[in-house]
Write a protein that holds these residues in place. Sequence first.
Motif, PDB file in Angstrom:
ATOM      1  N   ALA A  36      17.720  -6.663   8.403  1.00  0.00           N
ATOM      2  CA  ALA A  36      18.953  -6.584   7.623  1.00  0.00           C
ATOM      3  C   ALA A  36      19.324  -7.923   7.003  1.00  0.00           C
ATOM      4  N   ALA A  37      18.804  -9.019   7.565  1.00  0.00           N
ATOM      5  CA  ALA A  37      19.057 -10.354   7.026  1.00  0.00           C
ATOM      6  C   ALA A  37      17.712 -11.017   6.750  1.00  0.00           C
ATOM      7  N   LEU A  38      17.553 -11.551   5.548  1.00  0.00           N
ATOM      8  CA  LEU A  38      16.290 -12.172   5.137  1.00  0.00           C
ATOM      9  C   LEU A  38      16.500 -13.670   4.964  1.00  0.00           C
ATOM     10  N   GLY A  39      15.481 -14.454   5.310  1.00  0.00           N
ATOM     11  CA  GLY A  39      15.509 -15.875   4.992  1.00  0.00           C
ATOM     12  C   GLY A  39      15.310 -16.089   3.509  1.00  0.00           C
ATOM     13  N   ASP A  40      15.780 -17.220   3.003  1.00  0.00           N
ATOM     14  CA  ASP A  40      15.666 -17.491   1.569  1.00  0.00           C
ATOM     15  C   ASP A  40      14.224 -17.422   1.091  1.00  0.00           C
ATOM     16  N   ALA A  41      13.309 -17.878   1.941  1.00  0.00           N
ATOM     17  CA  ALA A  41      11.901 -17.885   1.541  1.00  0.00           C
ATOM     18  C   ALA A  41      11.315 -16.483   1.466  1.00  0.00           C
ATOM     19  N   ASP A  42      11.963 -15.527   2.138  1.00  0.00           N
ATOM     20  CA  ASP A  42      11.435 -14.164   2.183  1.00  0.00           C
ATOM     21  C   ASP A  42      11.923 -13.286   1.040  1.00  0.00           C
ATOM     22  N   THR A  43      12.952 -13.725   0.323  1.00  0.00           N
ATOM     23  CA  THR A  43      13.656 -12.817  -0.579  1.00  0.00           C
ATOM     24  C   THR A  43      12.766 -12.265  -1.687  1.00  0.00           C
ATOM     25  N   GLY A  44      12.031 -13.116  -2.369  1.00  0.00           N
ATOM     26  CA  GLY A  44      11.210 -12.645  -3.484  1.00  0.00           C
ATOM     27  C   GLY A  44      10.135 -11.673  -3.050  1.00  0.00           C
ATOM     28  N   ALA A  45       9.435 -12.017  -1.972  1.00  0.00           N
ATOM     29  CA  ALA A  45       8.376 -11.131  -1.481  1.00  0.00           C
ATOM     30  C   ALA A  45       8.961  -9.821  -0.973  1.00  0.00           C
ATOM     31  N   ALA A  46      10.078  -9.906  -0.248  1.00  0.00           N
ATOM     32  CA  ALA A  46      10.690  -8.694   0.290  1.00  0.00           C
ATOM     33  C   ALA A  46      11.170  -7.782  -0.824  1.00  0.00           C
ATOM     34  N   ALA A  47      11.739  -8.369  -1.881  1.00  0.00           N
ATOM     35  CA  ALA A  47      12.205  -7.571  -3.014  1.00  0.00           C
ATOM     36  C   ALA A  47      11.044  -6.869  -3.701  1.00  0.00           C
ATOM     37  N   ALA A  48       9.922  -7.562  -3.855  1.00  0.00           N
ATOM     38  CA  ALA A  48       8.754  -6.948  -4.516  1.00  0.00           C
ATOM     39  C   ALA A  48       8.220  -5.789  -3.689  1.00  0.00           C
ATOM     40  N   ARG A  49       8.137  -5.974  -2.379  1.00  0.00           N
ATOM     41  CA  ARG A  49       7.646  -4.887  -1.526  1.00  0.00           C
ATOM     42  C   ARG A  49       8.606  -3.709  -1.544  1.00  0.00           C
ATOM     43  N   ALA A  50       9.927  -3.993  -1.535  1.00  0.00           N
ATOM     44  CA  ALA A  50      10.912  -2.910  -1.547  1.00  0.00           C
ATOM     45  C   ALA A  50      10.884  -2.148  -2.866  1.00  0.00           C
ATOM     46  N   ARG A  51      10.677  -2.863  -3.985  1.00  0.00           N
ATOM     47  CA  ARG A  51      10.570  -2.169  -5.274  1.00  0.00           C
ATOM     48  C   ARG A  51       9.362  -1.240  -5.295  1.00  0.00           C
ATOM     49  N   LEU A  52       8.268  -1.681  -4.687  1.00  0.00           N
ATOM     50  CA  LEU A  52       7.093  -0.819  -4.609  1.00  0.00           C
ATOM     51  C   LEU A  52       7.414   0.443  -3.815  1.00  0.00           C
ATOM     52  N   VAL A  53       8.110   0.294  -2.691  1.00  0.00           N
ATOM     53  CA  VAL A  53       8.476   1.464  -1.887  1.00  0.00           C
ATOM     54  C   VAL A  53       9.354   2.411  -2.687  1.00  0.00           C
ATOM     55  N   LEU A  54      10.362   1.874  -3.348  1.00  0.00           N
ATOM     56  CA  LEU A  54      11.257   2.717  -4.143  1.00  0.00           C
ATOM     57  C   LEU A  54      10.518   3.399  -5.288  1.00  0.00           C
ATOM     58  N   SER A  55       9.642   2.656  -5.962  1.00  0.00           N
ATOM     59  CA  SER A  55       8.874   3.245  -7.053  1.00  0.00           C
ATOM     60  C   SER A  55       8.011   4.394  -6.546  1.00  0.00           C
ATOM     61  N   ALA A  56       7.374   4.190  -5.392  1.00  0.00           N
ATOM     62  CA  ALA A  56       6.537   5.249  -4.825  1.00  0.00           C
ATOM     63  C   ALA A  56       7.386   6.447  -4.416  1.00  0.00           C
ATOM     64  N   MET A  57       8.554   6.196  -3.827  1.00  0.00           N
ATOM     65  CA  MET A  57       9.431   7.290  -3.428  1.00  0.00           C
ATOM     66  C   MET A  57       9.877   8.093  -4.646  1.00  0.00           C
ATOM     67  N   GLY A  58      10.181   7.397  -5.737  1.00  0.00           N
ATOM     68  CA  GLY A  58      10.579   8.091  -6.950  1.00  0.00           C
ATOM     69  C   GLY A  58       9.477   8.985  -7.482  1.00  0.00           C
ATOM     70  N   ARG A  59       8.256   8.480  -7.484  1.00  0.00           N
ATOM     71  CA  ARG A  59       7.129   9.277  -7.992  1.00  0.00           C
ATOM     72  C   ARG A  59       6.790  10.431  -7.063  1.00  0.00           C
ATOM     73  N   MET A  60       7.022  10.253  -5.768  1.00  0.00           N
ATOM     74  CA  MET A  60       6.790  11.359  -4.827  1.00  0.00           C
ATOM     75  C   MET A  60       7.879  12.416  -4.913  1.00  0.00           C
ATOM     76  N   GLY A  61       8.997  12.076  -5.533  1.00  0.00           N
ATOM     77  CA  GLY A  61      10.073  13.045  -5.695  1.00  0.00           C
ATOM     78  C   GLY A  61      11.000  13.142  -4.510  1.00  0.00           C
ATOM     79  N   TYR A  62      11.333  12.015  -3.902  1.00  0.00           N
ATOM     80  CA  TYR A  62      12.298  12.045  -2.801  1.00  0.00           C
ATOM     81  C   TYR A  62      13.634  12.584  -3.298  1.00  0.00           C
ATOM     82  N   ALA A  63      14.197  13.493  -2.517  1.00  0.00           N
ATOM     83  CA  ALA A  63      15.494  14.070  -2.864  1.00  0.00           C
ATOM     84  C   ALA A  63      16.647  13.194  -2.395  1.00  0.00           C
ATOM     85  N   ALA A  64      16.410  12.347  -1.376  1.00  0.00           N
ATOM     86  CA  ALA A  64      17.479  11.492  -0.886  1.00  0.00           C
ATOM     87  C   ALA A  64      16.924  10.419   0.036  1.00  0.00           C
ATOM     88  N   LEU A  65      17.524   9.245  -0.052  1.00  0.00           N
ATOM     89  CA  LEU A  65      17.332   8.156   0.901  1.00  0.00           C
ATOM     90  C   LEU A  65      18.694   7.825   1.476  1.00  0.00           C
TER      91      LEU A  65
END
Length: 330
Positions: A36-65
């Motif tokens: 729930a809390a990220l270090g400053d050094a982790d923010t860019g990498a964590a954001a990129a990984r999270a965008r990938l997860v969201l993009s994949a969820m969107g393409r899979m057709g998730y109805a809700a998160l």
Amino acid sequence: MTRAGGLARRASAVEAARRDAPALLVDAGDALFHAAALGDADTGAAAARARLVLSAMGRMGYAALAVGERDLALGPGWLAREAAAAGVPVLSLNLAAPDGTRPFRGTRIVEVGDERVGLLAVAAAGEYPGGLVASDPLAAARDAAEALRASGATVVLALAHLPEAEARALLRGAPGIDAAVLAHDARPLDAAPVGATLVAAAGERGRALGILTLWPATRGAWADAGAPRKAEAELASIRRSLDLARRRHERVTTEEDRRALRELIANQERRAKEAEARTQVRPSGRLYDSRLLPLTAEVGDDAPLLEEQRAVLDRYGPPPVPPDPDTDVK
């Protein structure tokens, strides 16, 4: 050894499941970040990984998160914006900013085959990242279930981001909910009724896909349509144990060991008879079936998503691993 899990395998499993029947894909929260809390050094990498997860969820057709505390690591604004860009509906009934504004929808209704499935999501009461506060989830869930029914929902499904004990208490107090998917404690749960509500959890880290099948036209108390199949699997396991015990009994040389094995064999024979009887019972009532599909190599990978996954991991590396409830000792 190759670990189970991964977005590419999940996409492959979802595609296969949808070939069998109309499907609704949901996540009960803590899907995007390792903490729930990220270090400053982790923010860019964590954001990129999270965008990938969201993009994949969107393409899979998730109805809700549903929103969990780890999904808010970069704030509610980031989550709302990035989820909308990916086409992933984000739900939370009881999360609000200090001024009372609610950054996320609480419910939606989705058509699945001939059913209108009402979705609601709640989080455990308390403070959350980004200055959000979650109010009493019970009152929110009970009122939302009634409103969804009034709006024409034929099935109401709750995404409960709560500790298991709190979720069970909530569901006993909100009888209008047909089924619930839990997240927070990270442990998988075999589907089973809690009062009038069917409850399941797939666990975390994306190691398995939880598949819950409902027969909406059936009525009565919840009954496991897969019980005979599970009894057959149990019977096969008991018979293997019996065979091993009998062979060991032939080889042991002391009376003490023979006596212990005779007791084991008698107990296993009793269990085998009980399991065999259960294979003949045909469940009746409101039917469901559930299973956890391990996302192993046998599932296969969605090739384009696998390439995207590799590209992000090659550039940013894997996320730090959160504590494993099955192996880590406090």
